[in-house]
Design a protein around this motif. Structure first.
Motif, mmCIF file in Angstrom:
data_model
loop_
_atom_site.group_PDB
_atom_site.id
_atom_site.type_symbol
_atom_site.label_atom_id
_atom_site.label_comp_id
_atom_site.label_asym_id
_atom_site.label_seq_id
_atom_site.Cartn_x
_atom_site.Cartn_y
_atom_site.Cartn_z
ATOM 1 N N ARG A 81 -1.305 35.755 23.265
ATOM 2 C CA ARG A 81 -2.439 36.668 23.383
ATOM 3 C C ARG A 81 -3.578 35.940 24.072
ATOM 4 O O ARG A 81 -3.670 34.719 24.041
ATOM 5 N N MET A 82 -4.444 36.720 24.657
ATOM 6 C CA MET A 82 -5.638 36.160 25.278
ATOM 7 C C MET A 82 -6.841 36.645 24.469
ATOM 8 O O MET A 82 -6.846 37.749 23.953
ATOM 9 N N LEU B 66 -8.162 40.214 23.594
ATOM 10 C CA LEU B 66 -8.385 41.034 24.782
ATOM 11 C C LEU B 66 -7.080 41.731 25.088
ATOM 12 O O LEU B 66 -6.097 41.097 25.453
ATOM 13 N N GLU B 67 -7.067 43.041 24.908
ATOM 14 C CA GLU B 67 -5.835 43.771 25.156
ATOM 15 C C GLU B 67 -6.159 45.229 25.421
ATOM 16 O O GLU B 67 -7.296 45.657 25.281
ATOM 17 N N ILE C 195 3.945 34.695 31.763
ATOM 18 C CA ILE C 195 3.940 33.419 32.483
ATOM 19 C C ILE C 195 3.458 33.679 33.900
ATOM 20 O O ILE C 195 4.055 34.452 34.635
ATOM 21 N N VAL C 196 2.371 33.063 34.283
ATOM 22 C CA VAL C 196 1.841 33.268 35.624
ATOM 23 C C VAL C 196 2.235 32.135 36.563
ATOM 24 O O VAL C 196 2.153 32.251 37.768
ATOM 25 N N TYR D 73 2.533 28.300 32.323
ATOM 26 C CA TYR D 73 1.146 28.694 32.170
ATOM 27 C C TYR D 73 1.062 30.192 31.900
ATOM 28 O O TYR D 73 1.635 30.977 32.640
ATOM 29 N N TYR D 74 0.354 30.531 30.839
ATOM 30 C CA TYR D 74 0.200 31.933 30.494
ATOM 31 C C TYR D 74 -1.138 32.458 30.973
ATOM 32 O O TYR D 74 -2.138 31.741 30.997
ATOM 33 N N GLY D 75 -1.118 33.706 31.347
ATOM 34 C CA GLY D 75 -2.359 34.334 31.774
ATOM 35 C C GLY D 75 -2.200 35.844 31.745
ATOM 36 O O GLY D 75 -1.143 36.367 31.376
ATOM 37 N N PHE D 76 -3.241 36.519 32.154
ATOM 38 C CA PHE D 76 -3.190 37.979 32.194
ATOM 39 C C PHE D 76 -2.343 38.463 33.354
ATOM 40 O O PHE D 76 -2.410 37.926 34.461
#
Ligand SMILES: [Zn+2]
Length: 110
Positions: free
Chosen positions: A4-5, A37-38, A95-96, A104-107
């Protein structure tokens, strides 16, 4: 593994930050609580990038800035064919970038 972010809300004055800060710019507070943030946000701007650095899995990517209903703006990938400013996009986390021994995780907005 679920990722989650978060935005970070100043517990003193309520101002939201993303990414996190050590000191609140508004009140000087140092205590923050995470706020997920979702959900849906609005695409504020975007750009398509070619010639990506090593580690990206695609020939090109679209990067965008999305504003959440709480006013927090974040950057992320946009995984849509048709794009228009002001359109609603759904925030997901993935995974971006694939790294050696570390992803690396991101939106990723869809
Ligand atoms: Zn504050």
């Amino acid at each position: 593994m679920e990722q989650r972010m978060y935005a970070y809300r100043c517990t003193n004055c309520g101002k939201l930050y993303h990414p996190s800060r050590l000191v609140c710019r508004q009140c000087g507070g140092r205590e923050f609580e995470p706020v997920p943030l979702e959900g849906e946000g609005t695409l504020v701007t975007y750009t398509r990038v070619y010639n990506l650095p090593e580690g990206f899995m695609k020939p090109w990517l679209t990067f965008g800035i999305v504003e959440f209903p709480n006013g927090v703006r974040v950057a992320g990938q946009v995984d849509k064919e048709e794009l228009a400013l002001g359109m609603k996009v759904k925030a997901t986390v993935g995974i971006v970038k694939e790294g050696v021994g570390k992803d690396y995780y991101g939106f990723i907005f869809k």
